[in-house]
Design a protein around this motif. Structure first.
Motif, PDB file in Angstrom:
ATOM      1  N   UNK A 241      50.540  27.040  40.901  1.00  8.84           N
ATOM      2  CA  UNK A 241      50.141  25.910  40.231  1.00  8.84           C
ATOM      3  C   UNK A 241      48.782  25.562  40.082  1.00  8.84           C
ATOM      4  N   UNK A 242      47.700  26.555  40.607  1.00 10.21           N
ATOM      5  CA  UNK A 242      46.495  26.326  40.357  1.00 10.21           C
ATOM      6  C   UNK A 242      46.165  26.903  39.050  1.00 10.21           C
ATOM      7  N   UNK A 243      47.043  27.570  38.209  1.00 10.18           N
ATOM      8  CA  UNK A 243      46.563  28.119  36.996  1.00 10.18           C
ATOM      9  C   UNK A 243      47.168  27.301  35.824  1.00 10.18           C
ATOM     10  N   UNK A 244      47.805  26.118  36.183  1.00  9.69           N
ATOM     11  CA  UNK A 244      48.337  25.239  35.204  1.00  9.69           C
ATOM     12  C   UNK A 244      47.343  24.558  34.320  1.00  9.69           C
ATOM     13  N   UNK A 245      47.496  24.379  33.153  1.00 14.58           N
ATOM     14  CA  UNK A 245      46.430  23.569  32.327  1.00 14.58           C
ATOM     15  C   UNK A 245      46.083  22.066  32.892  1.00 14.58           C
ATOM     16  N   UNK A 246      47.347  21.668  33.627  1.00 16.66           N
ATOM     17  CA  UNK A 246      46.846  20.287  34.323  1.00 16.66           C
ATOM     18  C   UNK A 246      46.610  20.248  35.686  1.00 16.66           C
ATOM     19  N   UNK A 247      45.904  21.536  36.251  1.00 19.03           N
ATOM     20  CA  UNK A 247      45.392  21.534  37.472  1.00 19.03           C
ATOM     21  C   UNK A 247      44.349  20.545  37.693  1.00 19.03           C
ATOM     22  N   UNK A 248      43.401  20.184  36.842  1.00 22.77           N
ATOM     23  CA  UNK A 248      42.426  19.406  36.832  1.00 22.77           C
ATOM     24  C   UNK A 248      42.861  18.029  37.318  1.00 22.77           C
ATOM     25  N   UNK A 249      43.962  17.668  36.651  1.00 23.60           N
ATOM     26  CA  UNK A 249      44.232  16.249  36.803  1.00 23.60           C
ATOM     27  C   UNK A 249      45.245  16.122  38.374  1.00 23.60           C
ATOM     28  N   UNK A 250      45.902  17.197  38.615  1.00 16.71           N
ATOM     29  CA  UNK A 250      46.411  17.229  39.857  1.00 16.71           C
ATOM     30  C   UNK A 250      45.345  17.520  41.014  1.00 16.71           C
ATOM     31  N   UNK A 251      44.329  18.306  40.779  1.00 16.81           N
ATOM     32  CA  UNK A 251      43.243  18.043  41.828  1.00 16.81           C
ATOM     33  C   UNK A 251      42.541  16.837  41.812  1.00 16.81           C
ATOM     34  N   UNK A 252      42.617  16.074  41.119  1.00 15.65           N
ATOM     35  CA  UNK A 252      42.060  14.925  41.279  1.00 15.65           C
ATOM     36  C   UNK A 252      42.827  13.793  42.068  1.00 15.65           C
ATOM     37  N   UNK A 253      44.397  14.026  41.766  1.00 17.23           N
ATOM     38  CA  UNK A 253      45.405  13.479  42.543  1.00 17.23           C
ATOM     39  C   UNK A 253      45.117  13.581  44.186  1.00 17.23           C
ATOM     40  N   UNK A 254      45.069  15.360  44.388  1.00 17.20           N
ATOM     41  CA  UNK A 254      44.843  15.445  45.683  1.00 17.20           C
ATOM     42  C   UNK A 254      43.796  15.006  46.275  1.00 17.20           C
ATOM     43  N   UNK A 255      42.496  14.924  45.844  1.00 19.91           N
ATOM     44  CA  UNK A 255      41.495  14.436  46.243  1.00 19.91           C
ATOM     45  C   UNK A 255      41.568  12.851  46.567  1.00 19.91           C
ATOM     46  N   UNK A 256      42.167  11.993  45.684  1.00 25.10           N
ATOM     47  CA  UNK A 256      42.582  10.747  45.864  1.00 25.10           C
ATOM     48  C   UNK A 256      43.067  10.596  47.348  1.00 25.10           C
ATOM     49  N   UNK A 257      44.253  11.318  47.368  1.00 24.74           N
ATOM     50  CA  UNK A 257      45.054  11.436  48.326  1.00 24.74           C
ATOM     51  C   UNK A 257      44.547  11.517  49.754  1.00 24.74           C
TER      52      UNK A 257
END
Length: 264
Positions: A241-257
């Motif tokens: 999942x870290x290679x997806x083009x949306x990982x930056x958005x997901x990473x922001x969600x992880x940090x918020x969480x």
């Protein structure tokens, strides 16, 4: 507290920067049979969760921001959250095995041959040689079972930095006695269902529909079984999942969480 999946051990890294950028330190124990951890050290997911809690007590760690389970390490993270709720604040599952039968019969039977104690070192020596001399062929070989898409399409779509990360990982992976131990333990789905029902912490489940190693159905089952779970769907082409083009958005969600105060 980060539990990697099959063929991974302490010293190999994948996506850890999302946690450090949120201000967390990361502790990565090698699970049973991987790295320097004997396979007899808490052989099951629940057993190693208890060993990990003892490790935290020994280190003076009284609170873990999140237990993170990647792929086959997911059940261990679930067990830690379920059995030690005073220690674990949150649960994050990335491409994680859920309470469904896993792996399929073909994978299970093949693994008994190529990752047996007499053949594991030969298998990985061959893989490491292919990675060094024919990296494109290595990526096609190793990503083939990690995606439901045509593997040539997946390899062609890798960004240079993701290609380098994958090759580095594949050049250093080993299974030891860990992978066969995982397969034996992960076939006990009913116990995982019980553990999931006991998790009260907020949970974040991240998975991709194109994952060929752990189907998206596992993520749906995890979300349904966890009391306070959010499912984040990745657009990645594979298990990574870290290679997806949306990982930056997901990473922001992880940090918020990680930074949110969502304790009951």
């Amino acid at each position: 507290m980060l539990f990697y999946g099959g063929h991974m051990r302490a010293g190999l890294t994948l996506g850890e920067e999302v946690f450090t950028e949120a201000g967390c330190s990361v502790l990565v124990p090698s699970r049973p049979g991987y790295g320097c951890t004997p396979v007899t050290t808490g052989r099951s997911a629940t057993g190693f969760a208890d060993v990990t809690a003892e490790l935290c007590a020994h280190l003076g760690i009284t609170r873990v921001t999140a237990a993170v389970g990647v792929s086959g390490g997911g059940p261990t993270a679930v067990a830690l959250a379920a059995r030690h709720p005073d220690l674990v604040e949150r649960l994050i599952l990335q491409s994680a095995v859920g309470p469904l039968p896993w792996p399929d019969r073909r994978t299970y039977r093949g693994a008994q041959v190529i990752f047996a104690s007499r053949t594991e070192s030969v298998t990985w020596a061959l893989v490491h040689t292919i990675v060094r001399h024919t990296p494109d062929a290595a990526l096609r070989l190793l990503l083939r079972d990690l995606t439901v898409l045509p593997v040539r399409q997946v390899v062609a779509g890798l960004r240079p930095e993701h290609r380098a990360t994958a090759l580095t990982l594949f050049s250093r992976m080993r299974s030891g006695h860990g992978f066969l131990n995982d397969l034996a333990d992960l076939r006990t789905g009913p116990d995982l269902k019980r553990l999931l029902a006991e998790v009260s912490q907020p949970s974040l489940v991240i998975a991709a529909r194109h994952d060929g190693a752990v189907s998206f159905a596992h993520a749906l089952e995890l979300q349904a079984a966890l009391e306070r779970a959010e499912l984040v769907e990745s657009r990645a082409d594979s298990h990574f999942v870290w290679f997806g083009d949306d990982w930056a958005v997901i990473a922001d969600r992880v940090r918020d969480f990680l930074l949110s105060d969502r304790r009951p």
